[in-house]
Design an enzyme around this catalytic site. Structure first.
Site, PDB file in Angstrom:
ATOM      1  N   GLU A 135      11.286  -3.291   1.443  1.00  0.00           N
ATOM      2  CA  GLU A 135      10.569  -3.331   0.149  1.00  0.00           C
ATOM      3  C   GLU A 135      11.486  -3.680  -1.015  1.00  0.00           C
ATOM      4  OE1 GLU A 135       6.921  -0.368   1.220  1.00  0.00           O
ATOM      5  OE2 GLU A 135       8.548   0.512   0.112  1.00  0.00           O
ATOM      6  N   GLU A 140       4.307  -2.205   8.015  1.00  0.00           N
ATOM      7  CA  GLU A 140       3.913  -0.826   7.679  1.00  0.00           C
ATOM      8  C   GLU A 140       2.448  -0.807   7.304  1.00  0.00           C
ATOM      9  OE1 GLU A 140       6.205   1.410   4.811  1.00  0.00           O
ATOM     10  OE2 GLU A 140       8.084   0.534   5.506  1.00  0.00           O
TER      11      GLU A 140
END
Ligand code: BG6
Length: 471
Positions: A176, A369
């Site tokens: 991220e 995810e």
């Protein structure tokens, strides 16, 4: 073709700092996650100056995968995992981050973990840095605000690329990467000092991380041309609150915040909206000609992303509109239900995200995810009936399939977040459980750490066995 490809990578995802434990074993150093205390829903975790005795640091012991990895990987195999996404704790390899020689004991640990996976035919998918940079790099160098971090990171990459070059094919340098703009501690080791120009620091750090990622791509390919190296984006799926053009513009601005990163990483240069943003905010970011060349050359092979929920954007919001959600938040969508932690549940949002990303970039995507954090309870017969989690996954997998089979999105795989219960990154809680496998540990760190298969374990096993046909 109306089925997912046979080599579709079904699996689960975790991060070393949230599940390994063994925080000071095998020569490991202290990471930025090791100095974060436990919070709860609505109460921020505290970042302490070093380790303070008597404080509860949930990542220290986490769920002790460090000593239980064989049994845990056997459970992943039992579910039929084709791949397993984990990260390599930087501090196991370089405890302080600035050493020139790696810690052999740390390298051996990952040899064993990857070998164990490979024995079962499980393909490891590796995030090189997932919220666990060495704390020493913060104290001594100020984290990613310092360009010296690029070389320290590259040194780490080189060691793990060379060591695992025949074991790992799929890599993502950072988890991220865009989180640096909203929550710069975990990805960047950045805590602001008084009077610091925060926006400038964050975007300068983002630039250094982008350069580091591009260099990591170039380096990886020079070590093994077969490496497949991607970025990893926290996708801020968001909709305009109404058809009022001002709301639509607010929505575009929110997307720009994330697409700045992927535009650089896929297209190899800063997008014009970002150059204007920097100009308007007087952000004098140091970007050299050499950096520009590296960004052009080090573009990624795929986009990995996390998707949990969506939110809306409003041009003129009030505080009451604010929604909860993953670290980059938006506003409440009145049409969507939400989890106990206020994350709005939106399976169609996953299909929308896949379409947006693929339309924009035309390179393979990887959902690395997706998951549902909830409180689980044991039934009298000892089972855990997590129907809500099954329902969440079922609906998301259905939408994922539509994106692939009806919209033509090229998707490498799907790894659910927290396939085994672990410490929440946001709150530090254990109570917020994502796993198919329950771990007996509570928010205070008490419990036997015993593993129990939840009902969702059997559901996912069937889903994988049937390649997503039986949901
Ligand atoms: C992602 C992170 O942002 O969301 C994970 O990559 C994190 O590390 C996950 O655990 C879920 O968030 P949380 O706060 O519920 O743990």
């Amino acid at each position: 073709m109306n089925k997912l490809p046979d080599d579709f990578l079904w699996g689960g995802a975790v991060a070393a700092n949230q599940f390994e434990g063994g925080w000071n074993k095998g020569g490991k150093g202290i990471s930025v996650s090791d100095v974060m205390t436990a919070g709860t829903h609505g109460v921020e975790r505290v970042i302490t100056d070093g380790i303070i005795e008597g404080m509860n640091y949930p990542n220290h012991k986490a769920i002790d995968f460090y000593s239980r990895y064989k049994k845990d990987i056997a459970l992943f195999h039992e579910m039929g995992f084709k791949c397993f996404r984990t990260s390599i704790a930087w501090t196991r390899i370089f405890p302080n981050g600035d050493e020139s020689e790696p810690n052999e004991e740390g390298l051996l640990f990952y040899d064993s973990v990857f070998d164990e996976c490979l024995e079962y035919g499980i393909e490891p998918v590796v995030t090189i840095s997932h919220f666990e940079m060495p704390y020493n790099l913060v104290v001594k160098y100020g984290g990613w605000r310092n360009p010296m971090l690029i070389d320290f990171f590259l040194n780490f990459c080189e060691v793990v690329y060379k060591r695992y070059k025949n074991k790992i094919k799929y890599w993502m340098p950072f988890n991220e990467i865009n989180m640096i703009i909203r929550k710069p501690w975990k990805p960047g080791g950045i805590k602001f000092s008084e009077g610091e120009n925060e926006l400038l620091t964050k975007y300068q750090a983002a630039h250094y991380m982008l350069v580091a990622c591009a260099k990591a791509v170039i380096l990886g390919k020079s070590i093994n041309p077969d490496f497949i190296i991607g970025t990893m984006l926290l996708h801020t799926t968001t909709y305009a609150a109404t058809c009022n053009p001002d709301d639509v513009m607010a929505h575009i601005k929110k997307l720009h915040e994330a697409y700045f990163f992927t535009d650089v990483q896929v297209r190899g240069e800063y997008p014009s909206f970002q150059l204007k943003f920097m100009e308007k905010n007087n952000l004098d970011i140091k970007i050299s000609e050499e950096d520009k060349k590296i960004l052009r050359e080090g573009t990624v092979d795929f986009i990995g992303f996390s998707y949990y929920s969506s939110s809306i954007e409003i041009a003129n919001p009030t505080t009451e509109d604010a929604s909860e959600g993953n670290e980059i938040k938006g506003y409440k969508n009145p049409l969507l239900p939400a989890s106990e932690w206020g994350w709005q549940i939106d399976p169609v949002g996953l299909r929308i995200t896949l379409n947006w990303l693929y339309d924009r970039y035309n390179i393979p995507l990887f959902i690395v995810e997706n998951g549902f954090g909830a409180v689980d309870k044991f039934e009298e017969d000892g089972s855990i009936n997590d129907e809500y989690r099954i329902d969440y996954f079922k609906k998301h997998v259905e939408q994922m399939k539509k994106a692939v089979l009806e919209d033509g999105v090229e998707l490498l795989g799907y790894t659910t977040w927290g396939c085994i219960d672990l410490v929440s990154a946001g709150t530090g809680e254990m109570k917020k459980r994502y796993g198919f496998i329950h771990v007996d540990k509570d928010n205070d760190g008490k419990g036997t750490l015993n593993r129990t298969r939840k009902n969702s374990f059997y559901w996912y096993k069937k889903c994988i066995e049937s390649n997503g046909e039986e949901l």
